[in-house]
Enzyme design. Structure first.
Site, PDB file in Angstrom:
ATOM      1  N   GLY A  30       0.842  -1.189   0.000  1.00  0.00           N
ATOM      2  CA  GLY A  30       0.000   0.000   0.000  1.00  0.00           C
ATOM      3  C   GLY A  30       0.876   1.237   0.000  1.00  0.00           C
ATOM      4  O   GLY A  30       2.059   1.181   0.355  1.00  0.00           O
ATOM      5  N   CYS A  31       0.316   2.371  -0.388  1.00  0.00           N
ATOM      6  CA  CYS A  31       1.091   3.609  -0.450  1.00  0.00           C
ATOM      7  C   CYS A  31       1.613   4.010   0.931  1.00  0.00           C
ATOM      8  O   CYS A  31       0.867   3.984   1.917  1.00  0.00           O
ATOM      9  CB  CYS A  31       0.229   4.739  -1.006  1.00  0.00           C
ATOM     10  SG  CYS A  31      -0.114   4.600  -2.768  1.00  0.00           S
TER      11      CYS A  31
END
Length: 230
Positions: A101-102
């Site tokens: 995920g970012c």
């Protein structure tokens, strides 16, 4: 000696994990339909345990982290919205972690106090390795990187022994899979792919477990770096 033989030989010094003894949390927010389409069929064919498109309970995640070798997260951020860092640090033991995920590996600076963040909480709970992102990335790039890591891991595992039924089935299954080469973040084509019509395609990996299936993660992460070159 092969990478696999070296890994087994150094088992006493380096934590080894089986990439198929894993739990996945895929698109729990429900708005990453293309990522879910990319990976759900893959995980299903490998007969892995996990959740896709739904939010699991905290108790489910605690059980997954304590009872598997590897934990895959594909979603927004680090997944701390589903299990708090305080809960993570209380785990009796913890799987190796892939947080796709970012900014999933970024830490919050607290002045004179130690930095904090979910990735650090996993380390403090005993996770042998945490693979995460330090900044924002497109979903296309992160999906290609994650697939390259998993494919490198599974390819090596499938070559562990010519006489192993698990590995033979895994190698056959991998031949039907591919690492999508799409680049960047595109909103087109994010629909779900058609699933196999029968469960006959699932790989049975529940029997005949052996130590040579356990590998070191760092090598396979390094092999996947070229997947995201611009």
């Amino acid at each position: 000696r092969s990478i696999l033989e070296e890994a087994v030989g150094h088992a006493s010094r380096f934590p080894l994990i089986d990439p198929l003894d894993a739990f996945y949390l895929l698109n729990p927010s429900g708005d990453l339909s293309r990522t879910q389409a990319e990976f759900e069929e893959w995980f299903r064919l490998l007969n892995m345990q996990g959740k896709a498109g739904v939010v699991p309970s905290t108790e489910e995640l605690i059980g997954a982290l304590e009872n598997h070798d590897l934990f895959y997260y594909f979603g927004h951020g680090s997944g701390s919205q589903y299990i708090l860092p305080e809960k993570i640090q209380k785990l009796e033991k913890c799987a190796a972690i892939l947080l796709m995920g970012c900014s999933s590996g970024s830490l919050k600076l607290n002045g004179d106090y130690p930095p904090a963040g979910p990735s650090l909480s996993y380390v403090l709970s005993g996770s042998p390795i945490v693979v995460a992102n330090l900044w924002e990335v497109t979903d296309g790039e992160i999906d290609r990187f994650a697939k390259a890591v998993l494919k490198a891991f599974l390819d090596e595992r499938s070559m562990s022994s010519s006489g192993c039924i698990q590995c033979s089935m895994l190698a056959e299954g991998l031949n039907s899979m591919s690492v999508n080469e799409r680049k960047g973040n595109t909103k087109k084509g994010r629909g779900r792919r058609k699933k196999p019509e029968s469960d006959e395609s699932m790989l049975d990996i529940s029997s005949g477990y052996c130590l040579r299936h356990k590998l070191r993660t760092g090598y396979f992460v390094s092999k996947a770096r070229n997947a995201c070159k611009l």
